[in-house]
Design an enzyme around this catalytic site. Structure first.
Site, PDB file in Angstrom:
ATOM      1  N   ASP A   1       2.451   4.589   2.852  1.00  0.00           N
ATOM      2  CA  ASP A   1       3.506   4.254   3.800  1.00  0.00           C
ATOM      3  C   ASP A   1       4.864   4.621   3.221  1.00  0.00           C
ATOM      4  O   ASP A   1       5.207   4.175   2.121  1.00  0.00           O
ATOM      5  CB  ASP A   1       3.494   2.756   4.100  1.00  0.00           C
ATOM      6  CG  ASP A   1       2.339   2.351   5.009  1.00  0.00           C
ATOM      7  OD1 ASP A   1       2.416   2.687   6.201  1.00  0.00           O
ATOM      8  OD2 ASP A   1       1.388   1.713   4.528  1.00  0.00           O
TER       9      ASP A   1
ATOM     10  N   HIS B   1     -10.601   0.169  -1.819  1.00  0.00           N
ATOM     11  CA  HIS B   1     -11.589   1.232  -1.613  1.00  0.00           C
ATOM     12  C   HIS B   1     -13.025   0.760  -1.822  1.00  0.00           C
ATOM     13  O   HIS B   1     -13.903   1.576  -2.103  1.00  0.00           O
ATOM     14  CB  HIS B   1     -11.284   2.416  -2.536  1.00  0.00           C
ATOM     15  CG  HIS B   1     -10.116   3.232  -2.074  1.00  0.00           C
ATOM     16  ND1 HIS B   1      -9.872   4.503  -2.516  1.00  0.00           N
ATOM     17  CD2 HIS B   1      -9.122   2.957  -1.201  1.00  0.00           C
ATOM     18  CE1 HIS B   1      -8.766   4.983  -1.950  1.00  0.00           C
ATOM     19  NE2 HIS B   1      -8.293   4.038  -1.157  1.00  0.00           N
TER      20      HIS B   1
ATOM     21  N   HIS C   1       3.749  -0.286  -9.920  1.00  0.00           N
ATOM     22  CA  HIS C   1       2.504  -0.743  -9.286  1.00  0.00           C
ATOM     23  C   HIS C   1       1.789  -1.709 -10.236  1.00  0.00           C
ATOM     24  O   HIS C   1       2.323  -2.067 -11.277  1.00  0.00           O
ATOM     25  CB  HIS C   1       1.614   0.464  -8.941  1.00  0.00           C
ATOM     26  CG  HIS C   1       0.868   0.300  -7.641  1.00  0.00           C
ATOM     27  ND1 HIS C   1      -0.051  -0.697  -7.439  1.00  0.00           N
ATOM     28  CD2 HIS C   1       0.920   1.008  -6.489  1.00  0.00           C
ATOM     29  CE1 HIS C   1      -0.549  -0.588  -6.218  1.00  0.00           C
ATOM     30  NE2 HIS C   1       0.032   0.428  -5.612  1.00  0.00           N
TER      31      HIS C   1
END
Length: 397
Positions: A341, A17, A104
């Site tokens: 996704d 980002h 993650h």
């Protein structure tokens, strides 16, 4: 580190980002004709929003070459390519200020650096792979002029799998050999799953659509073949060709496994079943009868098709509520937002191709440097090559 390769060196930069992502390619030979449009082809295959099976994040991923070329020819100087991040929604990630997302990189990045990107996955995001794909497109342009072809495709999504992954029967082996001998990117791209076999692709689509409804994710396997690879690539002992390919593939986000040639199935065979006998190739050299070796023997390419599988886990960021803990250890429930996704496999295909291109490009440049240095020396006497030329000739005729 963020740099890959020894002579053809690629450094990627940017977070998911930030204002943009990209790469710097150093060591590219001068005089290679390359355009932004050629690079864009592969970036378009990787970009989000291609179909209802991928994240809806809307990014054109338009590449700009900032340096290293003039009049569409490389100068031999570093090539800088950049892609802007336009569709940023950092407010979708405010919950990660409190919760590290399960499986993650939030927690591990924070422990390693003492700081992490406040939105998205930062450098661990698949958005980082834009630089890899752009660099791979440059390498691939060079490799194409040598006749080298690299094609990847999705061979498994969850329980829907290409037969060869579980069954090394004679028929499955023949079907798989025929597939990797002939499959093209155009054939792969006819299907939104990037599986070039229609019935399997339809089943994969159904499997991914189920995960979308569940707000969940699913993993799978990408298979890649490298055709017309020159003999002699690879640097024993620690930079064997399969080792550098494994390094490249396992550096891609969400990867969990790598196998080449007969892979894990080969461990179930006896030596006599697994060995690849040599036969004349009709061109004055040798080829193998089965290619269980996957085009690599002793860490060095043998001229056969190089093929391998890369396993991808289900995407870690999902919208299903998960019982987990905050950074301070307080138990709670994480409900992730954002656009993700449900299956990374379709978009992973060009990334696998790009990393394979970088490995082969670097290996060719290393081997060419050795060959050039060797050409400055007197020829090696035949009796010192470790073979008897007369006996070899008799055996092959």
């Amino acid at each position: 580190m963020s740099t890959f390769g020894q002579i053809f060196r690629v450094t990627t930069y940017g977070e998911s980002h930030c204002k943009g992502v990209g790469c710097i390619v150093d060591g590219c030979p001068p005089g290679l004709e390359i355009t932004e449009a050629e690079i864009q082809v592969q970036l378009d295959r990787r970009r989000p929003g291609q179909s209802h099976l991928t994240t809806p994040r809307s990014e054109s991923d338009t590449v700009t070459i900032q340096s290293g070329t003039e009049f569409n020819y490389t100068l031999g100087t570093p090539i800088c390519m950049t892609v802007p991040n336009k569709d940023q929604k950092p407010h979708d990630y405010t919950e990660t200020d409190f919760y590290p997302r399960p499986s993650h990189a939030d927690w591990t990045y924070l422990q390693k650096y003492g700081v992490k990107a406040s939105s998205g996955g930062g450098r661990s995001s698949a958005r980082e792979t834009i630089g890899r794909v752009a660099a791979g497109a440059v390498a691939e342009k060079y490799l194409k002029q040598l006749g080298i072809e690299i094609v990847a495709f999705v061979s498994a999504v969850g329980p829907v799998r290409l037969p060869i992954l579980d069954d090394f029967s004679e028929q499955s082996s023949k079907d798989f050999t025929a597939l990797i001998d002939s499959v093209t990117r155009d054939q792969v791209d006819q299907f939104i799953t990037r599986c070039p076999i229609k019935d399997l692709s339809d089943k994969m689509t159904n499997e991914i659509e189920k995960r979308i409804v569940e707000k969940n994710s699913i993993g799978g396997v990408v298979t890649c073949v490298i055709r017309n690879c020159p003999l002699g690539l690879g640097e024993p002992c620690f930079d064997k060709l399969e080792a550098t390919l494994a390094h490249a593939m396992l550096s891609i986000p969400a990867t969990k496994g790598f196998e080449f040639g007969s892979g894990f199935y080969g461990t179930t065979l006896s030596g006599s079943e697994h060995n690849d006998p040599f036969i004349p190739d009709g061109k004055g050299g040798l080829k193998t009868t089965k290619n269980h070796s996957g085009g690599i023997q002793g860490g060095i390419s043998n001229g056969e098709n190089i093929y391998f599988n890369v396993a991808f886990k289900p995407a870690a960021t999902i919208s299903v509520s998960q019982a987990t803990s905050t950074y301070d250890g307080t138990q709670g429930t994480l409900e992730a937002r954002g656009r993700h996704d449900p299956c990374v496999l379709p978009r992973a295909v060009p990334i696998v191709e790009a990393m394979a291109s970088l490995v082969i490009m670097d290996a060719i440049m290393i081997q060419n440097s050795r060959a050039l240095a060797n050409s400055r020396l007197p020829a090696i006497p035949e009796n010192l090559k470790g073979i008897n030329p007369l006996q070899t000739k008799i055996k092959l005729t």
